[in-house]
Design a protein around this motif. Structure first.
Motif, mmCIF file in Angstrom:
data_model
loop_
_atom_site.group_PDB
_atom_site.id
_atom_site.type_symbol
_atom_site.label_atom_id
_atom_site.label_comp_id
_atom_site.label_asym_id
_atom_site.label_seq_id
_atom_site.Cartn_x
_atom_site.Cartn_y
_atom_site.Cartn_z
ATOM 1 N N ASN A 49 0.844 -1.193 0.000
ATOM 2 C CA ASN A 49 0.000 0.000 0.000
ATOM 3 C C ASN A 49 0.885 1.252 0.000
ATOM 4 O O ASN A 49 2.112 1.156 0.113
ATOM 5 N N ILE A 50 0.252 2.409 -0.116
ATOM 6 C CA ILE A 50 1.029 3.646 -0.278
ATOM 7 C C ILE A 50 1.849 3.961 0.977
ATOM 8 O O ILE A 50 2.993 4.400 0.892
ATOM 9 N N ILE A 51 1.292 3.720 2.152
ATOM 10 C CA ILE A 51 2.063 3.998 3.372
ATOM 11 C C ILE A 51 3.319 3.124 3.426
ATOM 12 O O ILE A 51 4.393 3.587 3.801
ATOM 13 N N ALA A 52 3.186 1.865 3.024
ATOM 14 C CA ALA A 52 4.356 0.979 3.030
ATOM 15 C C ALA A 52 5.409 1.514 2.060
ATOM 16 O O ALA A 52 6.616 1.444 2.343
ATOM 17 N N CYS A 53 4.958 2.044 0.922
ATOM 18 C CA CYS A 53 5.906 2.659 -0.030
ATOM 19 C C CYS A 53 6.593 3.858 0.621
ATOM 20 O O CYS A 53 7.817 4.025 0.505
ATOM 21 N N GLY A 77 -1.573 7.096 11.633
ATOM 22 C CA GLY A 77 -1.739 6.601 12.999
ATOM 23 C C GLY A 77 -2.084 5.131 12.987
ATOM 24 O O GLY A 77 -1.249 4.266 13.207
ATOM 25 N N CYS A 78 -3.340 4.834 12.631
ATOM 26 C CA CYS A 78 -3.860 3.473 12.800
ATOM 27 C C CYS A 78 -3.375 2.475 11.754
ATOM 28 O O CYS A 78 -3.313 1.289 12.013
ATOM 29 N N LEU A 79 -3.092 2.942 10.557
ATOM 30 C CA LEU A 79 -2.746 2.104 9.405
ATOM 31 C C LEU A 79 -3.873 1.157 9.000
ATOM 32 O O LEU A 79 -3.636 0.139 8.342
ATOM 33 N N GLU A 80 -5.109 1.465 9.387
ATOM 34 C CA GLU A 80 -6.233 0.602 8.974
ATOM 35 C C GLU A 80 -7.501 1.416 8.736
ATOM 36 O O GLU A 80 -8.585 0.982 9.076
ATOM 37 N N GLU A 81 -7.362 2.603 8.173
ATOM 38 C CA GLU A 81 -8.478 3.472 7.793
ATOM 39 C C GLU A 81 -9.452 3.733 8.949
ATOM 40 O O GLU A 81 -10.668 3.611 8.805
ATOM 41 N N VAL A 82 -8.875 4.057 10.093
ATOM 42 C CA VAL A 82 -9.695 4.370 11.258
ATOM 43 C C VAL A 82 -9.413 5.779 11.795
ATOM 44 O O VAL A 82 -10.324 6.470 12.246
ATOM 45 N N CYS A 83 -8.153 6.206 11.735
ATOM 46 C CA CYS A 83 -7.826 7.497 12.361
ATOM 47 C C CYS A 83 -7.987 8.682 11.413
ATOM 48 O O CYS A 83 -8.133 9.819 11.847
ATOM 49 N N SER A 99 -4.980 2.601 2.970
ATOM 50 C CA SER A 99 -5.866 1.613 2.332
ATOM 51 C C SER A 99 -5.771 1.666 0.807
ATOM 52 O O SER A 99 -6.546 1.009 0.122
ATOM 53 N N ALA A 100 -4.822 2.443 0.288
ATOM 54 C CA ALA A 100 -4.668 2.539 -1.170
ATOM 55 C C ALA A 100 -3.644 1.504 -1.627
ATOM 56 O O ALA A 100 -2.443 1.629 -1.346
#
Ligand code: SF4
Ligand code: SF4
Ligand code: FES
Length: 264
Positions: A49-53, A77-83, A99-100
């Motif tokens: 996902n984009i954050i991992a990139c 923050g959460c890394l799961e589309e919550v924050c 989540s992208a």
């Protein structure tokens, strides 16, 4: 360490990995400095996902031209589309970067900060206006105290079902980024705040502050500034019925105005 994993297997290329992912990031060192675009190449792996990139780039801040640069800055923050913190423009569309999934995006992938909030650095923006606007409309249930208030009033199944979708708001700012009426130079509170006012106006205890919320929403930047374009609904990651909330709060405000006029 797992003794069955050898150095060779740990460094072997992933058999299902694809071509490197090309990512172009809009960089800006501070609120008042010039912006630039830097391109990076990230090793592909499944479900990236984009954050991992971004995390990979932060650990290897070298552009595709071989230029050493600073690690890009973003919020999360959460890394799961919550924050809601990691919202940015990905290929021009506002959404959460956690989540992208890279495999669902056209390449090269362009990352830009949201445009409606003040930039802090790179992809990191200051969403304080949203939180201050939530405070303006008292988006809470007034139960703070130093004594036991007992259990709250029961809420019918029907009301629970109406309120639950509204409670899913993550204050991500997508609806504000997409809203033509919400600009950095005006005071419009936007769909998220109006919808949260509805959430708490409909709560049996929260409704104690209903008139104060409606008063706040009848000021400059309030509900009258909505142009009903519906862009907000299109981009909300939680599918919140924002137009329904806007219509409901508008009705509540009209009723409140009439009641206030006749009670003078
Ligand atoms: S309906 Fe249009 S103007 Fe109103 S809050 Fe949504 S995007 Fe903004
Ligand atoms: S209403 Fe939807 S788009 Fe707007 S802040 Fe809440 S979750 Fe995000
Ligand atoms: S990191 Fe929390 S929504 Fe993406």
């Amino acid at each position: 360490m797992n003794p069955t994993v050898t150095d060779a297997t740990r460094t072997a290329p992933d058999p299902v990995a694809g071509k490197p992912v090309v990512i172009r990031i809009h960089r800006q060192d501070g609120p008042h400095t010039a912006s630039r675009v830097e391109e990076f190449s990230v090793p592909h792996r499944p479900n990236l996902n984009i954050i991992a990139c971004l995390q990979w780039i932060a650990a290897h801040p070298v552009t595709t031209e071989g230029k050493q640069t600073t690690p890009p800055v973003w919020d999360s923050g959460c890394l799961e589309e919550v924050c809601g913190a990691c919202t940015m423009l990905i290929n021009g569309k506002v959404r959460q970067s956690c989540s992208a999934l890279v495999d669902k995006l056209d390449q090269p992938i362009t990352l830009e900060p949201m445009t409606k909030f003040p930039i802090v650095r790179d992809l990191y923006v200051d969403r304080s206006r949203l939180f201050n606007d939530l405070k303006k409309v008292k988006a809470w249930v007034p139960i703070d105290g130093t004594y036991d208030l007992g259990s709250g009033p029961p809420i019918s199944q029907e009301l629970q079902e109406e309120r639950y979708p509204l409670s899913r708001c993550i204050s991500c700012g997508c609806c504000l980024e997409a809203c033509p009426q919400y600009t950095p130079s005006n005071h419009f509170v936007g769909a998220a705040v109006i919808s949260q006012a509805r959430l708490f106006n409909d709560h049996p205890t929260g409704k104690a502050l209903k008139n104060e919320r409606l008063e706040a929403l009848m000021q400059e930047g309030g509900i009258a500034d909505c142009g009903k374009s519906g862009n907000c609904v299109e981009v909300c990651p939680k599918q919140i019925p924002l137009l329904e909330s806007i219509a409901t709060v508008q009705r509540q405000a009209t009723l409140y105005t009439i009641t206030r006029f006749f009670s003078k």
